[in-house]
Design a protein around this motif. Structure first.
Motif, mmCIF file in Angstrom:
data_model
loop_
_atom_site.group_PDB
_atom_site.id
_atom_site.type_symbol
_atom_site.label_atom_id
_atom_site.label_comp_id
_atom_site.label_asym_id
_atom_site.label_seq_id
_atom_site.Cartn_x
_atom_site.Cartn_y
_atom_site.Cartn_z
ATOM 1 N N ASP A 1 27.546 -10.467 36.229
ATOM 2 C CA ASP A 1 26.395 -10.508 37.135
ATOM 3 C C ASP A 1 25.483 -9.334 36.780
ATOM 4 O O ASP A 1 25.839 -8.181 37.015
ATOM 5 C CB ASP A 1 26.872 -10.399 38.576
ATOM 6 C CG ASP A 1 25.725 -10.476 39.588
ATOM 7 O OD1 ASP A 1 24.572 -10.171 39.226
ATOM 8 O OD2 ASP A 1 25.996 -10.836 40.750
ATOM 9 N N PRO A 2 24.290 -9.599 36.215
ATOM 10 C CA PRO A 2 23.425 -8.496 35.793
ATOM 11 C C PRO A 2 22.837 -7.704 36.958
ATOM 12 O O PRO A 2 22.461 -6.552 36.781
ATOM 13 C CB PRO A 2 22.322 -9.198 34.990
ATOM 14 C CG PRO A 2 22.300 -10.603 35.514
ATOM 15 C CD PRO A 2 23.717 -10.912 35.891
ATOM 16 N N GLN A 3 22.747 -8.314 38.150
ATOM 17 C CA GLN A 3 22.242 -7.571 39.297
ATOM 18 C C GLN A 3 23.292 -6.583 39.812
ATOM 19 O O GLN A 3 23.010 -5.412 40.057
ATOM 20 C CB GLN A 3 21.837 -8.526 40.430
ATOM 21 C CG GLN A 3 20.464 -9.151 40.243
ATOM 22 C CD GLN A 3 20.431 -10.173 39.125
ATOM 23 O OE1 GLN A 3 21.291 -11.053 39.063
ATOM 24 N NE2 GLN A 3 19.448 -10.063 38.240
ATOM 25 N N ALA A 4 24.528 -7.062 39.931
ATOM 26 C CA ALA A 4 25.613 -6.192 40.391
ATOM 27 C C ALA A 4 26.146 -5.306 39.269
ATOM 28 O O ALA A 4 26.850 -4.333 39.534
ATOM 29 C CB ALA A 4 26.752 -7.038 40.955
ATOM 30 N N LYS A 5 25.824 -5.653 38.020
ATOM 31 C CA LYS A 5 26.285 -4.933 36.835
ATOM 32 C C LYS A 5 27.811 -4.860 36.774
ATOM 33 O O LYS A 5 28.405 -3.819 36.494
ATOM 34 C CB LYS A 5 25.680 -3.518 36.776
ATOM 35 C CG LYS A 5 24.174 -3.514 36.615
ATOM 36 C CD LYS A 5 23.621 -2.111 36.415
ATOM 37 C CE LYS A 5 22.119 -2.153 36.209
ATOM 38 N NZ LYS A 5 21.549 -0.820 36.007
ATOM 39 N N LYS A 6 28.419 -6.017 37.047
ATOM 40 C CA LYS A 6 29.873 -6.087 36.969
ATOM 41 C C LYS A 6 30.296 -7.542 36.790
ATOM 42 O O LYS A 6 29.501 -8.477 36.975
ATOM 43 C CB LYS A 6 30.503 -5.518 38.226
ATOM 44 C CG LYS A 6 30.205 -6.293 39.494
ATOM 45 C CD LYS A 6 30.877 -5.655 40.699
ATOM 46 C CE LYS A 6 30.622 -6.471 41.967
ATOM 47 N NZ LYS A 6 31.292 -5.864 43.150
ATOM 48 N N ALA A 7 31.568 -7.718 36.417
ATOM 49 C CA ALA A 7 32.128 -9.055 36.303
ATOM 50 C C ALA A 7 32.371 -9.624 37.690
ATOM 51 O O ALA A 7 32.761 -8.906 38.617
ATOM 52 C CB ALA A 7 33.427 -9.002 35.514
ATOM 53 N N THR A 8 32.146 -10.931 37.841
ATOM 54 C CA THR A 8 32.344 -11.609 39.119
ATOM 55 C C THR A 8 33.243 -12.825 38.909
ATOM 56 O O THR A 8 33.457 -13.262 37.772
ATOM 57 C CB THR A 8 30.995 -12.035 39.721
ATOM 58 O OG1 THR A 8 30.284 -12.845 38.768
ATOM 59 C CG2 THR A 8 30.152 -10.825 40.085
ATOM 60 N N PRO A 9 33.787 -13.407 39.968
ATOM 61 C CA PRO A 9 34.748 -14.506 39.818
ATOM 62 C C PRO A 9 34.173 -15.734 39.124
ATOM 63 O O PRO A 9 33.019 -16.099 39.326
ATOM 64 C CB PRO A 9 35.140 -14.821 41.264
ATOM 65 C CG PRO A 9 34.948 -13.539 42.002
ATOM 66 C CD PRO A 9 33.711 -12.933 41.366
#
Length: 538
Positions: free
Chosen positions: A85-93
């Motif tokens: 997720d580029p907005q959260a800057k982390k991997a998501t499920p």
């Protein structure tokens, strides 16, 4: 586009389109009879998303080894454990709903999504995840290196996968990779390689292959997988077509006529017109940059003074100005938004400095004449612009640039030649990461290799190699130390060795119809449209 990983990806001047059609989903638009437009009452139930690339879509159907153009289809057919997720800057499920790592970053446990099934009908369970990743590692294709840290995989129960690593690594990010991370049914056929090669899939994504006609204009058609875990309630595109259209102007005409709804990239002039002519537009910073790799091993650029002179001769500001928003000045190798980005490293043209370095090496005005060879992607207007600007600047310094546009396979084969005398002095290509981490630039492009693959500067430095090898563990355990290591490596590679000039970082510029709802660019998956996330609107 990414001219690397062995084959060309989507060309910078490429195009993609979206429309709705009834029945078989053929794009007819203005051709007598009136196909329903996207989101119309009669067409919403069977709306078709039509993606119009300018190159053939499929180069490799095997999800273990796929490493090129087909990403635009594969990310809709296959799924990975996580998605960035580029907005959260982390991997998501994605296929995994949650995960955790040990304090030392060497044990990772993923909990799988209940109810997910492959298109073959078999469940996406821990054994299937283990088998698919182990097969990808065994096939040892271009993307397999992402799993190098994995020592073993344990399927503890159907919903739990445990990874034991040889060294700490950010496995949640690795599992979101745009290549190499696909989970698939390894039991789909006895000879999977041959079975995939006939245009079949064993994914778990929202779409499955409906038809493939290599060499045809409508090369690939996907249809909704009725058993998709996400379900199909509400408006969705139920079909996807990939219609190969080489000319960007044709895509623009389709958009203007209402036959297309989404254009991947327009040239600056057309992009500027789009919003004033009724289309939606978006501009998103990418993780993709253009590199000029200098031959550190043979030829005249073996002299580091000449490499530094070429770095200084490049008109970075003029190049970016001519891009008119489709590119920005790069600050180091790592684009903004990724761990390892170093602000304040933007290069500037310095012709006086270039002349001084040339004279020191016996060249330049009043010295020996010098000829340099450069290869770049045929048909890429931005790279052609670079060739023109650099040739003009070097000409003032008594340096002749022989810039040759080539098809990617030809350019890459020349760069990899076992005979150093056949290689180019400057190799121009785009690069973007396999997952949202800067490691890809360093491991693939600048780590020593006996037989060059993407290390087309031919750099060989044991200290650089050791620092590169330490990056995954630092990223997983000490991000501050990783930031420092990335900064040091960029200083060593760009400044000390002068192995590369980072020309610009691309901005993705999209134009799409007012009826397109839910579109969001994700730079971690270049040029991919996650069709399931879109809604056909009125």
């Amino acid at each position: 586009m990414r001219w690397h990983k062995g084959l060309a990806a989507v060309v910078a001047a490429g195009s993609l389109a979206l429309t709705a059609a009834c029945g078989g989903g053929q794009v007819r638009g203005a051709q007598g009879g009136g196909t329903p437009q996207a989101g119309s009452a009669s067409g919403a139930a069977d709306a078709t998303f039509v993606y119009v690339p300018n190159l053939d879509v499929v180069t490799d159907w095997d999800p273990a080894t796929s490493y090129s153009n087909e990403i635009i289809a594969m990310e809709n057919i296959y799924e990975s454990l996580t998605r960035y997720d580029p907005q959260a800057k982390k991997a998501t499920p994605r296929l995994a709903t949650s995960w955790k790592s040990s304090s030392d970053g060497k044990t990772w446990t993923f909990t799988l999504r209940p109810g997910a099934r492959f298109h073959t009908g078999k469940p996406v369970d821990a054994a299937a995840v283990k088998a698919s990743i182990e097969r990808t590692k065994k096939e040892a294709g271009g993307p397999a290196y992402i799993w190098d840290s994995v020592e073993s995989i344990k399927a503890g129960d159907p919903a739990t996968v445990e990874f034991t690593l040889k060294y700490p690594a950010p496995l949640d990010l690795i599992a979101s990779s745009d290549y190499g991370a696909y989970v698939y049914d390894t039991t789909a056929a006895g000879d999977l390689k041959a079975w995939f090669g006939e245009g079949r899939d064993a994914g778990s994504g929202p779409y499955t292959i409906d038809g493939w006609q290599k060499g045809k204009e409508t090369e690939l058609t996907l249809k909704a997988f009725d058993g998709y875990w996400g379900g199909w309630s509400g408006p969705h595109y139920k079909r996807v077509e990939f219609r190969v259209t080489p000319e960007i102007t044709t895509a623009w005409q389709l958009l203007q006529r209402g036959e297309a709804g989404f254009v991947q990239r327009l040239n600056p002039q057309l992009f500027a017109q789009a919003s004033s002519q009724g289309a939606q537009t978006s501009q998103t910073a990418s993780f993709q940059n253009l590199l000029a790799l200098f031959n550190t091993e043979s030829g005249p650029l073996k002299d580091v003074r000449l490499r530094r002179a070429v770095q200084k001769a490049i008109d970075y500001d003029g190049l970016v100005a001519a891009l008119k928003g489709s590119g920005v000045k790069a600050s180091g190798l790592v684009p903004e938004g990724l761990l390892g980005h170093v602000p304040g490293r933007e290069p500037v043209q310095d012709l006086a400095g270039a002349e001084s370095l040339l004279k020191e090496a016996g060249y330049g005005p009043g010295g020996k004449s010098l000829t340099l060879t450069m290869t770049y992607a045929q048909g890429d207007g931005d790279q052609q612009l670079l060739a023109t600007l650099l040739g003009s600047a070097l000409d003032k310094l008594n340096v002749r640039l022989e810039a040759k546009p080539l098809q990617w396979n030809t350019q890459w084969d020349q760069g990899k030649s076992a005979d150093p005398s056949r290689r180019q002095d400057i190799f121009v290509m785009y690069w973007y990461p396999d997952y949202a981490d800067a490691y890809s630039w360093f491991f693939n492009v600048f780590r020593s290799s006996e037989q060059p693959a993407f290390n087309l500067s031919y750099l060989k430095d044991d200290q650089v190699d050791r620092e590169i090898d330490a990056l995954p563990a630092l990223t997983a355990t000490d991000r501050a130390a990783a930031e420092k290591a990335y900064a040091g490596l960029q200083a060593r590679i760009i400044d000390e060795h002068a192995a590369v000039a980072v020309l610009f970082t691309q901005n993705y510029q999209r134009a799409y119809a007012k009826s397109v709802q839910g579109y969001a660019d994700n730079p971690a998956y270049p040029n991919v449209v996650f069709v399931y996330d879109l809604k056909p609107g009125a």
